[in-house]
Design an enzyme around this catalytic site. Structure first.
Site, PDB file in Angstrom:
ATOM      1  N   CYS A  34     -70.090  17.822  41.146  1.00  0.00           N
ATOM      2  CA  CYS A  34     -71.364  17.848  41.871  1.00  0.00           C
ATOM      3  C   CYS A  34     -71.398  19.002  42.869  1.00  0.00           C
ATOM      4  O   CYS A  34     -70.672  18.994  43.866  1.00  0.00           O
ATOM      5  CB  CYS A  34     -71.542  16.489  42.533  1.00  0.00           C
ATOM      6  SG  CYS A  34     -72.657  16.449  43.934  1.00  0.00           S
ATOM      7  N   CYS A  37     -72.247  18.220  46.505  1.00  0.00           N
ATOM      8  CA  CYS A  37     -71.126  17.504  47.133  1.00  0.00           C
ATOM      9  C   CYS A  37     -70.095  18.502  47.654  1.00  0.00           C
ATOM     10  O   CYS A  37     -69.572  18.370  48.757  1.00  0.00           O
ATOM     11  CB  CYS A  37     -70.429  16.586  46.130  1.00  0.00           C
ATOM     12  SG  CYS A  37     -71.472  15.284  45.472  1.00  0.00           S
TER      13      CYS A  37
END
Lengths: 109, 309
Positions: A34, A37
Site C-alpha cells: 500500500c 501506507c
C-alpha cells in the site's frame, strides 16, 4: 534510531497491548503493498518518538494479522484507530498529514 | 520568529508541486512548499507507473514520489505540513490562511492542489467508505480476495482497475451508465478478454446497502427498472473533481467544473499566480504533464519575480 519506538503488533498481542494497555494506543493498520501506507510511515515514526510514554504508537500488518482488522471491519488502508481504555475514540482512513494526526492524538491525552 | 513572507509559495506536494519546488529551489528562490497531508497526492494510490520516462522497468507511485521528494530536498526545498483554509489574492500580495489561524504571504504563488476522486452522492456511499466502498483499487483490492465486487465507471481508471481487481476478486462486475466504454482501446480489449469481468450497461447505482459492511447495491437501468446485486465491495472510479474549495475561482478564472484556467505559461488571470497539475483545466491528466507544468510554472514565477517579461 528512527522507528524504534513503533511497536509492531500481532493479532495475539492486540488485546493485551491495546485494549488492556495502561496508556492510549494508536494502531496504524497497513500493508507492504500500500503506497499511502508507506508514505505515512515516517510520520508514524516521528509521532512514536514525540509521544513516547504518552500514547503507544503501533502498526499492524493486515496481511499477517487478519483477525483484528476483521473485527474492526477494516477494508481500506491505511486506517488509523485511536484506542483509550479499550474503546475507540477516533479513527481516520487515508494518507493524512502529521498536523491532523497530532490533533487526533491529543484527544487521548 | 519564523519568516511569514516568501518570494514564492507552492501549494500542494504532488508531482506538479514537487517539480515546481525542485526548479525554484535549484534556482535559489526563497520558496516554501505547503502540503496538508503527505507528499504525493493521487500518485500514491497508483500501483504501478509504466509511462514515466527514465524508468524502463516501471516503478510504483510511491517510489516515484519518494524520488521526486528526495530530489527537491537535495536542493533544500523547505516544506510545511499544514492545512490552508483560504487563499486571498490582492494586487499587493497573496495570502494563505491556515486552519491554525496562522497566515503566510508571498509575492508569487503556484497552485498545485490537484484533484480527488469524484463521488456518486448516493445513500450508503459515505457511510460505507472504508467498509466496502472504495475509491482506490490498489489500496483496498486485497481485502476482497475470492469475493464478488463491483466497479462503477467506464473510463481509463475504472477499466484498468477492474482488470487489476481480478487478481483478488473472484468476479468483478463493471456498472456503466452508457452502452460503451470511454477507456482507451488497449484497456478495453484486455477487460473484454478477462473472463472474471462482466459488464452491466446503461445502468446507475442508486444506493449501497448493508448492515455493518457493504452487502448489496441497488441499480437502476435507463428504462427505470431497479434491481439488487449482492456484492461485498464497490469501487467508485468515475473521474476526478478539483481541490478548489479554498481558491478564489472567480478571480483566477475557472471552467464550469472548477478547474483553474491558465495560459501556456501556467499563468492564471491574477498576476504572479500560476497553476500546475491536476487542478488545471485540461484534457490529459498524467504524472508526466503534471511534472512538466510544475517546471513551466516555476519558470513563469521567476520571470514574474524578476520582472523578466
Amino acid at each position: 534510531m528512527a522507528g524504534e519506538n513503533v511497536k509492531h503488533l500481532t493479532d495475539a498481542e492486540f488485546d493485551e497491548y491495546v485494549l488492556k494497555g495502561d496508556v492510549p494506543s494508536l494502531v496504524d493498520f497497513w500493508a507492504p503493498w500500500c503506497g499511502p501506507c508507506k508514505a505515512i510511515g515516517p510520520v508514524i515514526e516521528e509521532l512514536a518518538d514525540e509521544y513516547a510514554g504518552k500514547v503507544q504508537i503501533t502498526k499492524m500488518n493486515v496481511d499477517d494479522n487478519p483477525t483484528t482488522p476483521g473485527k474492526y471491519s477494516i477494508r481500506a488502508i491505511p486506517t488509523l484507530i485511536l484506542f483509550k481504555g479499550g474503546e475507540i475514540i477516533d479513527q481516520v482512513t487515508g494518507a493524512v498529514g502529521k498536523t491532523q494526526l497530532v490533533a487526533m492524538l491529543n484527544k487521548a491525552l | 520568529m519564523a519568516n511569514t513572507h516568501h518570494q514564492l509559495i507552492i501549494l500542494g506536494g504532488g508531482p506538479a508541486g514537487l517539480t515546481a519546488g525542485l526548479y525554484a529551489a535549484r534556482d535559489r528562490l526563497q520558496v516554501m512548499l505547503v502540503e496538508k497531508g503527505v507528499e504525493g497526492g493521487q500518485v500514491l494510490v497508483t500501483d504501478w507507473i509504466d509511462n514515466y520516462p527514465g524508468f524502463p522497468e516501471g516503478l510504483s507511485g510511491f517510489d516515484l514520489i519518494e524520488k521526486m521528494a528526495a530530489q527537491a530536498k537535495r536542493f533544500e526545498l523547505e516544506t510545511k505540513n499544514a492545512n490552508v483554509v483560504k487563499v486571498e489574492l490582492t494586487e499587493a500580495k497573496k495570502k494563505l490562511i491556515f486552519e491554525s489561524g496562522e497566515e503566510l504571504t508571498c509575492q508569487a504563488l503556484i497552485i498545485c492542489t490537484g484533484a480527488r476522486p469524484n463521488k456518486l452522492g448516493i445513500p450508503g456511499e459515505q457511510e460505507f467508505t472504508g467498509k466496502g466502498v472504495s475509491f482506490c483499487a490498489t489500496c483496498d483490492g486485497p481485502f476482497f480476495r475470492d469475493q464478488e465486487i463491483l466497479v462503477v465507471g467506464g473510463g481509463d481508471t475504472a477499466i484498468q482497475e477492474a482488470d487489476f481487481l481480478t487478481k483478488f476478486a473472484s468476479k468483478v462486475t463493471v456498472i456503466h451508465r452508457r452502452d460503451e466504454l470511454r477507456a482507451t482501446k488497449v484497456l478495453q480489449e484486455k477487460a473484454f478478454a478477462n473472463e472474471r469481468i462482466e459488464f452491466i450497461w446503461n445502468s446507475n447505482v442508486v444506493a449501497i446497502e448493508g448492515e455493518k459492511e457493504v452487502e448489496r447495491v441497488r441499480i437502476r437501468d435507463n428504462n427505470g427498472e431497479e434491481r439488487e446485486i449482492a456484492a461485498s465491495g464497490v469501487f467508485i472510479l468515475i473521474g476526478t473533481i478539483p481541490n478548489s474549495e479554498i481558491l478564489p475561482l472567480e478571480q483566477l478564472g475557472a471552467d464550469e467544473s472548477g478547474f483553474v484556467i491558465t495560459d501556456d505559461e501556467m499563468r492564471t488571470k491574477v498576476d504572479g499566480v500560476m497553476a500546475a497539475g491536476d487542478i488545471r483545466s485540461k484534457r490529459v491528466r498524467q504524472v508526466i504533464n503534471a511534472a512538466g507544468e510544475g517546471a513551466v510554472a516555476a519558470i513563469a514565477a521567476e520571470h514574474y519575480l524578476y520582472d523578466w517579461d
